[in-house]
Design an enzyme around this catalytic site. Sequence first.
Site, PDB file in Angstrom:
ATOM      1  N   ARG J  88      -1.783   6.583  35.810  1.00  0.00           N
ATOM      2  CA  ARG J  88      -2.957   6.777  34.959  1.00  0.00           C
ATOM      3  C   ARG J  88      -3.275   8.262  34.781  1.00  0.00           C
ATOM      4  O   ARG J  88      -3.715   8.690  33.720  1.00  0.00           O
ATOM      5  CB  ARG J  88      -4.164   6.036  35.545  1.00  0.00           C
ATOM      6  CG  ARG J  88      -4.062   4.513  35.604  1.00  0.00           C
ATOM      7  CD  ARG J  88      -3.636   3.860  34.343  1.00  0.00           C
ATOM      8  NE  ARG J  88      -3.540   2.403  34.406  1.00  0.00           N
ATOM      9  CZ  ARG J  88      -2.481   1.707  34.839  1.00  0.00           C
ATOM     10  NH1 ARG J  88      -1.402   2.321  35.293  1.00  0.00           N
ATOM     11  NH2 ARG J  88      -2.486   0.390  34.806  1.00  0.00           N
ATOM     12  N   GLU J  91      -0.814   9.600  32.407  1.00  0.00           N
ATOM     13  CA  GLU J  91      -1.192   9.154  31.061  1.00  0.00           C
ATOM     14  C   GLU J  91      -2.310  10.025  30.487  1.00  0.00           C
ATOM     15  O   GLU J  91      -2.316  10.326  29.297  1.00  0.00           O
ATOM     16  CB  GLU J  91      -1.638   7.695  31.132  1.00  0.00           C
ATOM     17  CG  GLU J  91      -1.982   7.087  29.785  1.00  0.00           C
ATOM     18  CD  GLU J  91      -2.378   5.621  29.938  1.00  0.00           C
ATOM     19  OE1 GLU J  91      -1.551   4.837  30.452  1.00  0.00           O
ATOM     20  OE2 GLU J  91      -3.509   5.267  29.566  1.00  0.00           O
ATOM     21  N   SER J 114      -5.979  27.784  36.094  1.00  0.00           N
ATOM     22  CA  SER J 114      -5.088  27.905  37.250  1.00  0.00           C
ATOM     23  C   SER J 114      -5.011  26.602  38.051  1.00  0.00           C
ATOM     24  O   SER J 114      -6.025  25.936  38.264  1.00  0.00           O
ATOM     25  CB  SER J 114      -5.566  29.018  38.170  1.00  0.00           C
ATOM     26  OG  SER J 114      -4.685  29.147  39.266  1.00  0.00           O
TER      27      SER J 114
END
Lengths: 147, 147, 147, 147, 147, 147, 147, 147, 147, 147
Positions: J88, J91, J114
């Site tokens: 997830r 994704e 960063s």
Amino acid sequence: MDRNDVTKKIIAAKVRSKLSWGEIATKIGRSKEWTTAAMLGQMTLDAKQAAVARELFDLTDEETAWLQIVPYKGSLPGAVPTDPLIYRWYEIVSVYGTTIKELIHEEFGDGIMSAIDFSMDIEREPNPNGDRVKVVLSGKFLPYKSY
Amino acid sequence: MDRNDVTKKIIAAKVRSKLSWGEIATKIGRSKEWTTAAMLGQMTLDAKQAAVARELFDLTDEETAWLQIVPYKGSLPGAVPTDPLIYRWYEIVSVYGTTIKELIHEEFGDGIMSAIDFSMDIEREPNPNGDRVKVVLSGKFLPYKSY
Amino acid sequence: MDRNDVTKKIIAAKVRSKLSWGEIATKIGRSKEWTTAAMLGQMTLDAKQAAVARELFDLTDEETAWLQIVPYKGSLPGAVPTDPLIYRWYEIVSVYGTTIKELIHEEFGDGIMSAIDFSMDIEREPNPNGDRVKVVLSGKFLPYKSY
Amino acid sequence: MDRNDVTKKIIAAKVRSKLSWGEIATKIGRSKEWTTAAMLGQMTLDAKQAAVARELFDLTDEETAWLQIVPYKGSLPGAVPTDPLIYRWYEIVSVYGTTIKELIHEEFGDGIMSAIDFSMDIEREPNPNGDRVKVVLSGKFLPYKSY
Amino acid sequence: MDRNDVTKKIIAAKVRSKLSWGEIATKIGRSKEWTTAAMLGQMTLDAKQAAVARELFDLTDEETAWLQIVPYKGSLPGAVPTDPLIYRWYEIVSVYGTTIKELIHEEFGDGIMSAIDFSMDIEREPNPNGDRVKVVLSGKFLPYKSY
Amino acid sequence: MDRNDVTKKIIAAKVRSKLSWGEIATKIGRSKEWTTAAMLGQMTLDAKQAAVARELFDLTDEETAWLQIVPYKGSLPGAVPTDPLIYRWYEIVSVYGTTIKELIHEEFGDGIMSAIDFSMDIEREPNPNGDRVKVVLSGKFLPYKSY
Amino acid sequence: MDRNDVTKKIIAAKVRSKLSWGEIATKIGRSKEWTTAAMLGQMTLDAKQAAVARELFDLTDEETAWLQIVPYKGSLPGAVPTDPLIYRWYEIVSVYGTTIKELIHEEFGDGIMSAIDFSMDIEREPNPNGDRVKVVLSGKFLPYKSY
Amino acid sequence: MDRNDVTKKIIAAKVRSKLSWGEIATKIGRSKEWTTAAMLGQMTLDAKQAAVARELFDLTDEETAWLQIVPYKGSLPGAVPTDPLIYRWYEIVSVYGTTIKELIHEEFGDGIMSAIDFSMDIEREPNPNGDRVKVVLSGKFLPYKSY
Amino acid sequence: MDRNDVTKKIIAAKVRSKLSWGEIATKIGRSKEWTTAAMLGQMTLDAKQAAVARELFDLTDEETAWLQIVPYKGSLPGAVPTDPLIYRWYEIVSVYGTTIKELIHEEFGDGIMSAIDFSMDIEREPNPNGDRVKVVLSGKFLPYKSY
Amino acid sequence: MDRNDVTKKIIAAKVRSKLSWGEIATKIGRSKEWTTAAMLGQMTLDAKQAAVARELFDLTDEETAWLQIVPYKGSLPGAVPTDPLIYRWYEIVSVYGTTIKELIHEEFGDGIMSAIDFSMDIEREPNPNGDRVKVVLSGKFLPYKSY
């Protein structure tokens, strides 16, 4: 139209104009390393730099606007480069990568050498056994901290 | 037993011994860059260098022989490195690869910067905004010729 | 326009002209091996060679300029070639790669056979059991040195 | 136990024995190229050759039997080799692959150069600018036929 | 224009013409297997075969010339085919590959079944439980030899 | 312990026993093609067949049980095989895949040739120009239906 | 022109027409599942179905012919889908794949669930905690047989 | 020791015990689908379920603890499965993926079918033409919302 | 025409218009995070939102219809992003992925953090050592249940 | 022995000890996020932190030394994670990556957030519709500069 189209137009215009990257850099007012990266679509120009590029490569309004937009970076097709010159650099990372890691950590501790706050200088090093390419890389050390 | 086994043994011995790569290099009599690469299984030692390594890391006869065999090089698992420090170097090749190619060709013509007849120097560059890593790479230029 | 476009135009012009690579090489004044690689977009021509190519393939000013720019090399789509003839060469590297490595190191020590300072000669070897392809490769040995 | 285990044992035994591949080949009675490939697990030995190997490397009955079984060939980890020497050969296929294809087709028509009915000879070519590696490859031409 | 363009034009012309591959093969004077492979860009036609194709598919001079040039072979996008019919063949190689290898080696010794000196015949095999596809493959055995 | 361990044990036992796959198949009471696939871990044995294998290869109770469990199939390491014999089959799928697809569809309509309701027969085809490998594949045609 | 072009035209025409897949299926006279797959280029239409599609999407003669040609199947770019809805299905195969395999083998023995003699039904399952997607898959079991 | 080791031990114990997944599920008190996934290392057991597994498969304290830790999920080696049964499911995603996406969006709008709040039921569907595998998947629809 | 074409047109129109994403979001009436994702082709607009986009970017009827169709999601070329900013996020998943997994499971048990019922907020966090990017992610926890 | 071995030992010891990551973090004296990453082999401990870990997990001298060596980072097998929770996050990078890039550049100009000077906070967000996972990421903005 996207940034790649502008890059292609600039490269084609450069081939026709016979200007060198060094000459272009002088006109842009930055190092030849940064200027070449910018013209190849990896860096963002400010308005004044874009205006010089517009003049040099006969760009339209829209093309000039694209030079001032942050590009999606990465200049190579594929994860492993096929071009022999660029592959030699990839080979340096492959063969010496763990060496570089060990020596930077030995000197600085855990962290990285920045590829953003970074500059590069490429020059000819005359040598009786055949001239050498000398490249100086300078990147800020950024430490990991515990929190 | 193969070279990887010797590399793992050397790394583990170094962790126990608390020797730095710089100290090991002094004993081997070569730069810290070359020495580290050699100890990490990327370079071939001569008999004298191997004897020093034997002493330092308490190697057997067979392990010492392996250090003098040309290794299968390549120090990284996978084509794209996951370690942040090493990835930054891969990113430099990805972002600046075509720039480096253009500038070397502009200065030297068609050919490559050798990764074999090559040396590297890594050092700390003090800087009030945070110290920097300075890396100097020097590789012989090898021209393509027509025949 | 980029070098690939010029390569495609040259290949199409060659199909129409019915010239062989050997005949083109004679006109260019170089070996058929180097000339074919150059016409397929892997090598850089000098001004005189480019002028001959211009004549042969009816190129424009801009296309002729592209032939004198160092190309991004690598002539194959994909990491593993699908064409049976080219695959057989990849198979030779796969099956005999470690053998070649061992024998070159046994004769020369640690280093490589250059693919830059390199030449190739391909010819027919008559044989009663069916003619053979004979290929002679010659590359300078470049030693790794410790520093 | 499989063929890889026998290969590893042979390599380790060779390191200890300090025999060269040339010396091993003389004892086996075949070229150094074929012999090295066979010892590295790419070729099948006959009973007599296996008996010599058994003697040289102190193999067991079962290990000797494995040498006479046709192996699953392919000597490299990964599709793109990381070792600089072997990569140079892969680069030759990448840069010159289409050139080789064109020139063999120009001389012979549609077909391939066999990698099975194939031999290879690697030798040192003395040269005042640095010795060269000379490799002669000879493979039977096999034509595609229409049916 | 390249061979792929000619292949696409032939496929589109075939869709319009409602000719079957069998009918095309009869006109070309070769088996339906070879003819289909040739029309799909995998084989090289001779002048007479190309002339028939020209007639059938209304090709230009240049397109007819391309049919007589040896193509870059490989008819599938990607290393693992997604089309269910073609995947079943890939699955046969995946599941039975080592079986095929063992049985050919048991019968013939070390070597390969040629995919060049090769022919294929595909036909319907009537069967009360549902007709079957019968495919006969015939390839010359090529032995590895020691040298 | 899993099925791979049993496969390795069977292969090693076969090497020691000097039995051929044909002899093993006779004892199992099935074709040499199915038997080899089963012994290489691709098929499921029934209790009687497993008992024969147990006898032949000196298996334990647990190993014999594994032979009767449906295995995770797929006999090759990697998506593109490196072994030259098996690669030739992959090349047939690559070069002739679209041809096979066209001809089966022309004869049968949309659907596939089953790789499950499938049999294979491999035999030597004597030929004065060198014997050939003849392989007959037979798979049920399964049509796609609209619903 | 190929089938992909027809698919793109159909999708664009559907967007303009505001027809739902269910409505299109009613006109075609098949289930919405099969019809959608067919319109997305995965199934072959018969002449009557193609005529309806022609009417609905304003196709040309040639485009209508393409619908009746067996397509090269596979509707996704890349081996691992990036779209979240489709990825969830890939995840089901990844997480539950071995479970599905075990349970089908436990019930049926060695073999597969056909993806060809196969149908699918997708519907809304009302649920007070949020409606659910209910999918019923039905595929013929095909046993492996020994021969 | 990690969860994979426990999974291997459970599978081997099941082979020896001759218990079916259905019988194990009855003892665990959950569906055979969930139970099989859990035993194959994809789900987390509660203390009571783990105690049953301990009994059934003769697990140690530490192994029983592992069953109650959330595992790193994903049961397949490689992105594209090689096992024919599991591949057919991957093929369904490849061929019907865009169809499933279209039909769920047509019914529900933008969102996904959950693979977490998800259940599965696998059963035999008797059929005179050969029994079928019937699989019912039920997953909650989760809408994307704008915010 | 497909959604990608609309996305490209919107990006080009935005470059010309000099509107910021924040300004566009205000006009659309949603957060800048959701609006940018929608304009980059990842989310579905309702009729009213699409009408605003039409006005802003001078879209046609057909382009406006596309904005209301659920798109095939996934905004990046390649599995590993090359752009340094996006790579840093991929690196967070690579380096901290197992940490995130452990801590969510420790707090919530087995399940996932939804990427669908999900929102994101990106803002500047002033800091004397250099401003920071602060990103707040909020996703519903979805538990796995046994059934 | 390497860092991975130490990580595995720590995970196994944690399973046995029933300590939570939060409790471990309290003893180490750092946040639970940093501490978990460190225990999973992604961060470097100082001598005092390593001594606590030694106590907690019953480590040897050598294992304690490894915790103080900078590790080769990257906690996931494969480029695309298979675990649903971690996927997830991948994704989110795939779907929202270009959105994140646009919004950070709009606020800050060209540069990156960063992943080194970075912290993370994961907590439960109570919600009547089901609790949510709230994650706050904070990373220093690093600008690209021209030079």
